[in-house]
Each structure stands twice: as structure tokens, then as C-alpha cells.
Design a protein around this motif. Sequence first.
Motif, PDB file in Angstrom:
ATOM      1  N   GLU A 160       0.832  -1.195   0.000  1.00 18.74           N
ATOM      2  CA  GLU A 160       0.000   0.000   0.000  1.00 18.74           C
ATOM      3  C   GLU A 160       0.875   1.257   0.000  1.00 18.74           C
ATOM      4  O   GLU A 160       0.545   2.267  -0.641  1.00 18.74           O
ATOM      5  CB  GLU A 160      -0.930   0.010   1.214  1.00 18.74           C
ATOM      6  N   SER A 161       2.009   1.207   0.723  1.00 20.42           N
ATOM      7  CA  SER A 161       2.874   2.391   0.822  1.00 20.42           C
ATOM      8  C   SER A 161       3.561   2.710  -0.493  1.00 20.42           C
ATOM      9  O   SER A 161       3.872   3.875  -0.774  1.00 20.42           O
ATOM     10  CB  SER A 161       3.925   2.175   1.922  1.00 20.42           C
ATOM     11  N   ILE A 162       3.797   1.697  -1.335  1.00 20.55           N
ATOM     12  CA  ILE A 162       4.460   1.952  -2.618  1.00 20.55           C
ATOM     13  C   ILE A 162       3.438   2.038  -3.761  1.00 20.55           C
ATOM     14  O   ILE A 162       3.818   2.207  -4.918  1.00 20.55           O
ATOM     15  CB  ILE A 162       5.516   0.864  -2.931  1.00 20.55           C
ATOM     16  N   GLY A 163       2.174   1.885  -3.456  1.00 20.26           N
ATOM     17  CA  GLY A 163       1.125   2.026  -4.466  1.00 20.26           C
ATOM     18  C   GLY A 163       1.054   0.877  -5.450  1.00 20.26           C
ATOM     19  O   GLY A 163       0.648   1.077  -6.602  1.00 20.26           O
ATOM     20  N   TYR A 170       0.124  -8.766  -2.905  1.00 17.35           N
ATOM     21  CA  TYR A 170      -0.714  -7.899  -2.060  1.00 17.35           C
ATOM     22  C   TYR A 170      -2.122  -8.465  -1.927  1.00 17.35           C
ATOM     23  O   TYR A 170      -2.690  -8.485  -0.839  1.00 17.35           O
ATOM     24  CB  TYR A 170      -0.776  -6.489  -2.646  1.00 17.35           C
ATOM     25  N   GLY A 171      -2.694  -8.942  -3.010  1.00 17.45           N
ATOM     26  CA  GLY A 171      -4.050  -9.467  -2.967  1.00 17.45           C
ATOM     27  C   GLY A 171      -4.169 -10.637  -2.010  1.00 17.45           C
ATOM     28  O   GLY A 171      -5.114 -10.702  -1.197  1.00 17.45           O
ATOM     29  N   ARG A 172      -3.238 -11.587  -2.080  1.00 18.29           N
ATOM     30  CA  ARG A 172      -3.275 -12.753  -1.184  1.00 18.29           C
ATOM     31  C   ARG A 172      -3.076 -12.333   0.270  1.00 18.29           C
ATOM     32  O   ARG A 172      -3.771 -12.818   1.172  1.00 18.29           O
ATOM     33  CB  ARG A 172      -2.209 -13.763  -1.611  1.00 18.29           C
ATOM     34  N   ALA A 173      -2.121 -11.422   0.494  1.00 17.92           N
ATOM     35  CA  ALA A 173      -1.843 -10.981   1.855  1.00 17.92           C
ATOM     36  C   ALA A 173      -3.026 -10.209   2.444  1.00 17.92           C
ATOM     37  O   ALA A 173      -3.375 -10.381   3.617  1.00 17.92           O
ATOM     38  CB  ALA A 173      -0.581 -10.125   1.888  1.00 17.92           C
ATOM     39  N   ALA A 174      -3.659  -9.387   1.652  1.00 15.99           N
ATOM     40  CA  ALA A 174      -4.784  -8.595   2.138  1.00 15.99           C
ATOM     41  C   ALA A 174      -5.955  -9.474   2.527  1.00 15.99           C
ATOM     42  O   ALA A 174      -6.607  -9.253   3.559  1.00 15.99           O
ATOM     43  CB  ALA A 174      -5.209  -7.577   1.074  1.00 15.99           C
ATOM     44  N   ARG A 175      -6.244 -10.490   1.708  1.00 15.00           N
ATOM     45  CA  ARG A 175      -7.347 -11.404   2.042  1.00 15.00           C
ATOM     46  C   ARG A 175      -7.049 -12.181   3.321  1.00 15.00           C
ATOM     47  O   ARG A 175      -7.922 -12.339   4.187  1.00 15.00           O
ATOM     48  CB  ARG A 175      -7.597 -12.363   0.880  1.00 15.00           C
ATOM     49  N   GLY A 176      -5.820 -12.631   3.462  1.00 14.20           N
ATOM     50  CA  GLY A 176      -5.453 -13.355   4.677  1.00 14.20           C
ATOM     51  C   GLY A 176      -5.486 -12.462   5.910  1.00 14.20           C
ATOM     52  O   GLY A 176      -5.926 -12.878   6.986  1.00 14.20           O
ATOM     53  N   TYR A 177      -5.023 -11.236   5.738  1.00  9.67           N
ATOM     54  CA  TYR A 177      -4.990 -10.288   6.866  1.00  9.67           C
ATOM     55  C   TYR A 177      -6.398  -9.966   7.357  1.00  9.67           C
ATOM     56  O   TYR A 177      -6.673  -9.986   8.560  1.00  9.67           O
ATOM     57  CB  TYR A 177      -4.262  -9.016   6.420  1.00  9.67           C
ATOM     58  N   LEU A 178      -7.318  -9.703   6.434  1.00  6.61           N
ATOM     59  CA  LEU A 178      -8.686  -9.375   6.827  1.00  6.61           C
ATOM     60  C   LEU A 178      -9.371 -10.565   7.480  1.00  6.61           C
ATOM     61  O   LEU A 178     -10.141 -10.418   8.430  1.00  6.61           O
ATOM     62  CB  LEU A 178      -9.482  -8.904   5.610  1.00  6.61           C
TER      63      LEU A 178
END
Length: 237
Positions: A160-163, A170-178
Motif C-alpha cells: 500500500e505504501s508503494i502504491g 498484495y491481494g493474497r496478503a490482504a485477504r489473509g490479513y482481513l
Amino acid sequence: MNNKLYWGLLALIILLSTAFLFIMLHDRAEIRKLEEELADVKEQEQHQPQQADVDNKLPRDARAGHKWEWHGDRWHEMPVEQIPQKPTEQPVQMKQPAAPKHTGPLTYHEELLKTNPVKALRLQAEERGHWSAEHIPPFPPDDTEAQEFARNHYLTHYYESIGDESNPIYGRAARGYLSQMNAISKYQSGARKMDLMRITWTRLDAGKVIPYGGMTRFGRARMFPSDYFPDFIDVPK
């Protein structure tokens, strides 16, 4: 019969004439009165000095603190009420808030993310000078829940910080994080829940989270429950 009608008409004409004459005389009297009043006003205006003359022809003995008004044909000295002056207000100095301690950019630790994401997250916070570095618990490498949560949090925040949010990582990490965040939020309040939530503090500015929950009467800060940190700390005076 004709005589009565004649005399009646004659009387009516006389009454109407009288009324008309009375109205005309009354109107003439009103007009004359208005003309006289108008003449008086014009005469007074001729004797009243203009403002420029008033300003330039004040009496020589005019005293400060008094005003002079022209009435009729001469000056009249009028006292002026002294209005107390308000003290000059000093501008209020606003206390500037302390700058958040996260001045450095996000760093990336590719190799450490594979073996110990919690350690990678703490190292990233330390390198940035972020206030949360000292509050990340030292979860062991075999704590798969904590390590996976730290890894997903690390990756989502970094991309997210590097846009680069279109990156598949990012997609896999975001789904796992949520998914993990939703599960942790349903835990019973206690040490395990608070220790896991400390991982998320690396996203927050200084002051958004107070890492202790109140003071004791002995001047010690009561910390949030934790399996890794003491229950109390001494607050510097």
C-alpha cells in the motif's frame, strides 16, 4: 310641487358650494403653513455651517476630550464619554503536537519474512523510528498464527505504501490479513488477543494507541494484559 323641487335643489347647491369653499380654504391654509415651515428650514440651513466649515472654524479654546456642536448661531461644548480602551490581547500560543515517530520509509526484508515475519516487522519499525517497535511481542517462530498475521500485515502495509496494490502478493496478503483480523476480533479479551493486536500498531501514528490502561494509586501504569510484557511499568516523573 315644482316650487318645492326648485327650493330643494337650490338648498343642495348652496350646501355643496359651501363645503367646496371650506375645503379650498382649508387646503390653502395647509399649503401656506407648509410653505412657511419650508422657508424656516431653508433659513436655518443657510445659517448652519457646512461640515468643512465646522472642522475648520472650531473655537480656539476647544479642549481635548470634548466635542463641539453648532446649535442655532453659535457653538456649544458637549462632553464626550470616555470609552475605556480594551487591553491589547496577546495571541494565544497553541502548543504544537509532537511529530509522529514514523519519519522513515517502509523497508522490505525479503529473507526474514520467510523465516520470522514478527522479527521482520519489529526490525522495520525500528529502522523507521516508529514508536510501536518496543511493543511488538517476541512471538516464537513456531507460533504459526502470530507469524502469519505479522507476515500478512507487513505485506499489505508495504505494498500500500508503494502504491502497488495490483500485485498478486498484495491481494493474497490482504485477504489473509482481513480474515485473521475478523477472527481475532471475536476472541475473548485477554493476553492473547492484545498481543496479536499489538502487531497492527505499526500502522498507527503516535498517540492513537495508549499502551497502558490506567494508573494505580502508587503511580504505576497498568499495562494491557500480555504473555510477554509486565503487567505494570513505572511512569517517569
